[in-house]
Design an enzyme around this catalytic site. Structure first.
Site, PDB file in Angstrom:
ATOM      1  N   GLY A  56       0.822  -1.217   0.000  1.00 62.21           N
ATOM      2  CA  GLY A  56       0.000   0.000   0.000  1.00 62.21           C
ATOM      3  C   GLY A  56       0.847   1.255   0.000  1.00 62.21           C
ATOM      4  CB  ALA A  86      -5.048  -0.726   8.290  1.00 61.76           C
ATOM      5  CG  ASP A  87      -7.970  -0.811   3.300  1.00 59.54           C
ATOM      6  OD1 ASP A  87      -7.299  -0.004   2.632  1.00 59.54           O
ATOM      7  OD2 ASP A  87      -7.894  -2.042   3.150  1.00 59.54           O
ATOM      8  CD  GLU A 108      -1.855  -6.499   3.046  1.00 58.37           C
ATOM      9  OE1 GLU A 108      -1.433  -5.487   2.487  1.00 58.37           O
ATOM     10  OE2 GLU A 108      -3.046  -6.663   3.318  1.00 58.37           O
TER      11      GLU A 108
HETATM   12  C1  5RP Z   1      -3.223  -3.761   0.906  1.00 60.73           C
HETATM   13  C2  5RP Z   1      -3.613  -3.140   2.184  1.00 60.73           C
HETATM   14  C3  5RP Z   1      -3.118  -1.736   2.400  1.00 60.73           C
HETATM   15  O1  5RP Z   1      -2.227  -1.744   3.462  1.00 60.73           O
HETATM   16  C4  5RP Z   1      -4.298  -0.836   2.687  1.00 60.73           C
HETATM   17  O2  5RP Z   1      -5.182  -0.900   1.565  1.00 60.73           O
HETATM   18  C5  5RP Z   1      -3.878   0.609   2.929  1.00 60.73           C
HETATM   19  O3  5RP Z   1      -3.399   1.180   1.751  1.00 60.73           O
HETATM   20  P1  5RP Z   1      -2.896   2.689   1.685  1.00 60.73           P
HETATM   21  O4  5RP Z   1      -1.757   2.814   2.641  1.00 60.73           O
HETATM   22  O5  5RP Z   1      -2.503   2.864   0.250  1.00 60.73           O
HETATM   23  O6  5RP Z   1      -4.056   3.562   2.062  1.00 60.73           O
HETATM   24  O7  5RP Z   1      -4.271  -3.690   3.009  1.00 60.73           O
HETATM   25  O8  5RP Z   1      -3.826  -5.028   0.733  1.00 60.73           O
END
Ligand code: 5RP
Length: 232
Positions: free
Chosen positions: A31, A89-90, A109
């Site tokens: 990410g 993380a989201d 992950e």
């Molecule tokens: C990938 C993930 C990422 O860590 C999550 O989507 C966060 O991404 P970003 O830092 O670009 O906001 O889980 O599978």
């Protein structure tokens, strides 16, 4: 003044990188936020501030990036335990439970997270919410064989289910050759119960609820950094 989320991500990731020590095995997250930590680690290795580091990437993309940056890689065969992982993380709740998988790498992950002594999650302030599912759908990795049946199962659990597509409109395929369905359950008051239901279903490879896996979260916001540690 508009918030600079890219700068927040960078600050959270760079703060997390200060916890890496020479000689450690490091998990490299997927990410845009975790990318900043990977870049910082590469800088620290180049300058000699960190030495004898070996890393396990959470996706094929991250593996390629690490090779380009001359970051030494290892395998679980050589190092089954990871000292420290920095990942994004989201969505993050007050118990440090997470929704992950926005980049489609949730399966690797989660394997990396469960093998990590320290799982540091780096986020900007928009990722924090009181109840998981409020702002983000749960990504679920499914085997291509019979995936319509998993779609209907997930719908029966109350989710609005969307097959993830690439920008060109083709089904997104994970590093394992599977599909992702994004499942909007709305707010999830009992994520452990949902996790168990998903784990019991044959054809679901893994899901994006990461419960009790993060040891700490570094959140960057407009007022600075917050380092939150898991209570359990
Ligand atoms: C990938 C993930 C990422 O860590 C999550 O989507 C966060 O991404 P970003 O830092 O670009 O906001 O889980 O599978």
């Amino acid at each position: 003044m508009t918030a600079d989320y890219t700068d927040m991500k960078r600050k959270a990731a760079q703060q997390a990188a200060t916890f890496i020590r020479s000689g450690q095995v490091v998990g490299l997250g997927e990410g845009s936020t975790a990318n900043f930590a990977i870049q910082r680690l590469a800088e620290l290795l180049r300058s000699g501030e960190l030495q004898d580091i070996v890393c396990i990437p959470t996706s094929l993309r991250v593996e390629k990036l690490a090779c380009e940056l001359a970051i030494p890689l290892t395998t679980f065969a050589e190092h089954p335990v990871i000292d420290i992982t920095i990942d994004g993380a989201d969505e993050v709740d007050p118990d440090l439970n997470l929704i992950k998988g926005g980049g489609g790498a949730l399966f690797r992950e989660k394997i990396v997270a469960q093998a990590s002594r320290r799982e540091i999650i780096v986020i900007d302030e928009t990722k924090y919410s009181q109840v998981l599912g409020t702002n983000w759908a749960v990504p679920v990795e499914v085997l291509p064989f019979g995936w319509h049946s998993q779609r209907d199962f997930l719908t029966s659990l109350g989710a609005e289910v969307t097959l993830r597509l690439t920008e060109s409109g083709q089904p997104f395929v994970t590093d394992q050759g599977n599909l992702i369905v994004d499942c909007d359950f709305g707010p999830i008051p009992e994520p452990a119960e949902l996790s168990e239901q998903l784990c019991r279903r044959v054809g679901i490879v893994e899901h994006g609820l990461f419960l009790k896996l993060a040891t700490e979260v570094i959140e960057a916001g407009s007022t600075g950094l917050r380092h939150i540690k898991s209570k359990g």
